[in-house]
Design a protein around this motif. Structure first.
Motif, PDB file in Angstrom:
ATOM      1  N   GLY A  28       6.447  -8.791   1.550  1.00  0.00           N
ATOM      2  CA  GLY A  28       5.157  -8.370   1.018  1.00  0.00           C
ATOM      3  C   GLY A  28       5.249  -7.779  -0.374  1.00  0.00           C
ATOM      4  N   LEU A  29       6.459  -7.374  -0.777  1.00  0.00           N
ATOM      5  CA  LEU A  29       6.659  -6.857  -2.141  1.00  0.00           C
ATOM      6  C   LEU A  29       7.115  -7.968  -3.088  1.00  0.00           C
ATOM      7  N   ILE A  30       8.184  -8.683  -2.714  1.00  0.00           N
ATOM      8  CA  ILE A  30       8.770  -9.657  -3.635  1.00  0.00           C
ATOM      9  C   ILE A  30       7.948 -10.933  -3.726  1.00  0.00           C
ATOM     10  N   GLY A  31       7.326 -11.359  -2.628  1.00  0.00           N
ATOM     11  CA  GLY A  31       6.560 -12.613  -2.631  1.00  0.00           C
ATOM     12  C   GLY A  31       5.478 -12.651  -3.703  1.00  0.00           C
ATOM     13  N   PRO A  32       4.572 -11.670  -3.731  1.00  0.00           N
ATOM     14  CA  PRO A  32       3.527 -11.675  -4.752  1.00  0.00           C
ATOM     15  C   PRO A  32       4.060 -11.586  -6.177  1.00  0.00           C
ATOM     16  N   VAL A  33       5.157 -10.834  -6.371  1.00  0.00           N
ATOM     17  CA  VAL A  33       5.745 -10.726  -7.711  1.00  0.00           C
ATOM     18  C   VAL A  33       6.175 -12.105  -8.210  1.00  0.00           C
ATOM     19  N   LEU A  34       6.840 -12.858  -7.360  1.00  0.00           N
ATOM     20  CA  LEU A  34       7.332 -14.173  -7.761  1.00  0.00           C
ATOM     21  C   LEU A  34       6.195 -15.181  -7.899  1.00  0.00           C
ATOM     22  N   GLY A  43      16.951  -9.644 -14.389  1.00  0.00           N
ATOM     23  CA  GLY A  43      16.757  -9.435 -12.960  1.00  0.00           C
ATOM     24  C   GLY A  43      16.005  -8.196 -12.541  1.00  0.00           C
ATOM     25  N   GLU A  44      14.852  -7.921 -13.126  1.00  0.00           N
ATOM     26  CA  GLU A  44      14.069  -6.761 -12.709  1.00  0.00           C
ATOM     27  C   GLU A  44      12.745  -7.212 -12.088  1.00  0.00           C
ATOM     28  N   PHE A  45      12.430  -6.631 -10.935  1.00  0.00           N
ATOM     29  CA  PHE A  45      11.190  -6.975 -10.238  1.00  0.00           C
ATOM     30  C   PHE A  45      10.429  -5.681  -9.948  1.00  0.00           C
ATOM     31  N   TRP A  46       9.276  -5.528 -10.587  1.00  0.00           N
ATOM     32  CA  TRP A  46       8.475  -4.321 -10.441  1.00  0.00           C
ATOM     33  C   TRP A  46       7.126  -4.695  -9.843  1.00  0.00           C
ATOM     34  N   PRO A  47       6.909  -4.410  -8.538  1.00  0.00           N
ATOM     35  CA  PRO A  47       5.693  -4.848  -7.856  1.00  0.00           C
ATOM     36  C   PRO A  47       4.400  -4.339  -8.483  1.00  0.00           C
ATOM     37  N   MET A  70       0.820  -1.180   0.000  1.00  0.00           N
ATOM     38  CA  MET A  70       0.000   0.000   0.000  1.00  0.00           C
ATOM     39  C   MET A  70       0.874   1.258   0.000  1.00  0.00           C
ATOM     40  N   ILE A  71       1.938   1.212   0.832  1.00  0.00           N
ATOM     41  CA  ILE A  71       2.857   2.349   0.892  1.00  0.00           C
ATOM     42  C   ILE A  71       3.550   2.546  -0.456  1.00  0.00           C
ATOM     43  N   TYR A  72       3.984   1.412  -1.078  1.00  0.00           N
ATOM     44  CA  TYR A  72       4.654   1.490  -2.383  1.00  0.00           C
ATOM     45  C   TYR A  72       3.729   2.099  -3.430  1.00  0.00           C
ATOM     46  N   ALA A  73       2.449   1.646  -3.448  1.00  0.00           N
ATOM     47  CA  ALA A  73       1.494   2.135  -4.444  1.00  0.00           C
ATOM     48  C   ALA A  73       1.212   3.619  -4.245  1.00  0.00           C
TER      49      ALA A  73
END
Length: 397
Positions: free
Chosen positions: A152-158, A115-119, A1-4
């Motif tokens: 909470g950021l990387i888990g859903p992305v993966l 290697g890019e991860f964008w939530p 939520m904070i990231y968004a």
């Protein structure tokens, strides 16, 4: 939520800046203009290196689907445009920018390189039920530790990734530890090795067997190589040498070293070839020299430069010799040494090793064959990966 929330606030400020005269690059990254064309598959890579490595995969997909490519850099975008494919700067990981991009492209499949991860991008793709994949995936131990602080950021992305082909077993294990489902794991593929693995090496003949290539040499390396070659040549007068120096501006200096040993030198920069010693003091012709040599001494490894890639000589089935300074390619040289495709040689032992291999064609040929087999095994099977991506795109129709 904070990231968004943070990304939304940042986007508002950037849109104001863009309207007040921001750069064309900023407007494109905000999805304001130009509007990208529609495509079946959206491929994203950071810049030139990643996109160049994945070119065989991208072009294979583009032969069957409408492929749109994005990059984080203008040089990466322009590189792909030069291949004749639609290319744009990637939308920033902000809600409006990514939404506008997806509205225009409407892809079935999104493929990220390395290697890019964008939530936020990941979430918006999932909301539209667009399949997500990552190829050549890599993550360092340091990055994995950092991401582990934000599950909470990387888990859903993966978890949203339908297919992942890692570059190496260490990256694969780290991604699984961060939450990548094992069901999504595909056979590993090192994108950087695809191009050398696709090279068709020439057959060995007397000319190749008697040609030694010193590839990408640095200051302080040419002298012991020249001296070792001269000693080995006493036993095999047919033995010839190509000195392909790393920095062509050193051409005069190296030519003087050769002449100081009472040797005639032919310089490629003067369009001269042949003779016993060829000084390759040009750029962009390394493939030419690998194709001619049966044995390659890799430079940068006898001085403190960390070595240079062994995969190009391996592609041409060259027997590989190198010095102790290989910090940039420790794993690669380790695999080659274990298989018998490369040998660690100090400068003092170099004359004896050159004499041994130049007098034993079978041993040198076996080394070259082993080196190429390691390359093919490490590169992986691009056809299997392309088939998996094709299936994902077709299923998403």
């Amino acid at each position: 939520m904070i990231y968004a929330l943070s990304s939304r606030l940042a986007e508002t400020a950037l849109r104001i800046r863009a309207r007040l005269g921001g750069s064309r690059a900023l407007r494109q990254r905000l999805g304001m203009s130009p509007r990208p064309e529609q495509g079946d598959i959206w491929v994203h890579g950071a810049s030139v290196g990643e996109l160049t490595s994945a070119r065989p995969i991208i072009e294979a997909l583009a032969s069957e689907f409408r492929v749109i490519v994005t990059a984080n850099s203008e040089t990466g975008r322009d590189l792909v445009a030069g291949w004749g494919l639609p290319a744009y700067l990637a939308p920033l990981d902000m809600p409006g920018a990514t939404t506008r991009f997806l509205d225009a492209v409407q892809p079935r499949l999104q493929v990220t390189l390395e290697g890019e991860f964008w939530p936020l991008r990941s979430r918006l793709l999932a909301q539209r039920r667009i399949a997500q994949a990552m190829i050549g995936a890599r993550i360092s131990e340091k990055s994995a530790r950092l991401w582990s602080r934000f599950p909470g950021l990387i888990g859903p992305v993966l978890e949203r990734l339908a297919a992942v082909s890692a570059q190496d077993p260490y990256s694969e294990a780290r991604l699984i530890g961060l939450g990548l489902p094992r069901a999504a794991v595909l056979p590993r593929l090192d994108l950087k090795l695809l191009t050398p693995a696709a090279i068709m090496p020439p057959e060995s003949d007397a000319n190749r067997r008697n040609m030694i290539l010193a590839a990408s040499t640095h200051q302080g390396e040419e002298e012991p190589i020249l001296d070792a070659w001269l000693q080995a040549r006493k036993a095999n007068p047919e033995l010839r040498l190509i000195l392909a120096i790393r920095h062509p501006q050193r051409g005069d200096e190296v030519a003087a070293l050769i002449r100081s040993r009472n040797l005639a030198v032919r310089r490629r920069s003067e369009e001269a070839e042949g003779g016993d010693v060829l000084l390759a003091d040009t750029l962009g012709e390394m493939d030419r020299w690998y194709r001619r040599a049966g044995l390659c001494i890799v430079g940068g490894s006898f001085s403190d430069h960390g070595g240079h890639t062994p995969w190009e000589p391996a592609a041409y089935r060259c027997a590989i010799l190198h010095g102790p300074n290989i910090g940039n390619f420790v794993d690669a040289y380790g695999a080659l040494q274990e298989a018998g495709g490369a040998r660690l040689v100090g400068t003092e032992a170099l004359p004896d090793v050159l004499n041994e291999l130049s007098g034993d064609a079978a041993a040198a040929k076996a080394m070259g064959r082993a080196a190429r087999e390691v390359l093919l095994a490490q590169a992986g099977d691009p056809d299997a990966l392309i088939a998996s991506l094709r299936d994902l795109a077709v299923r998403a129709k």
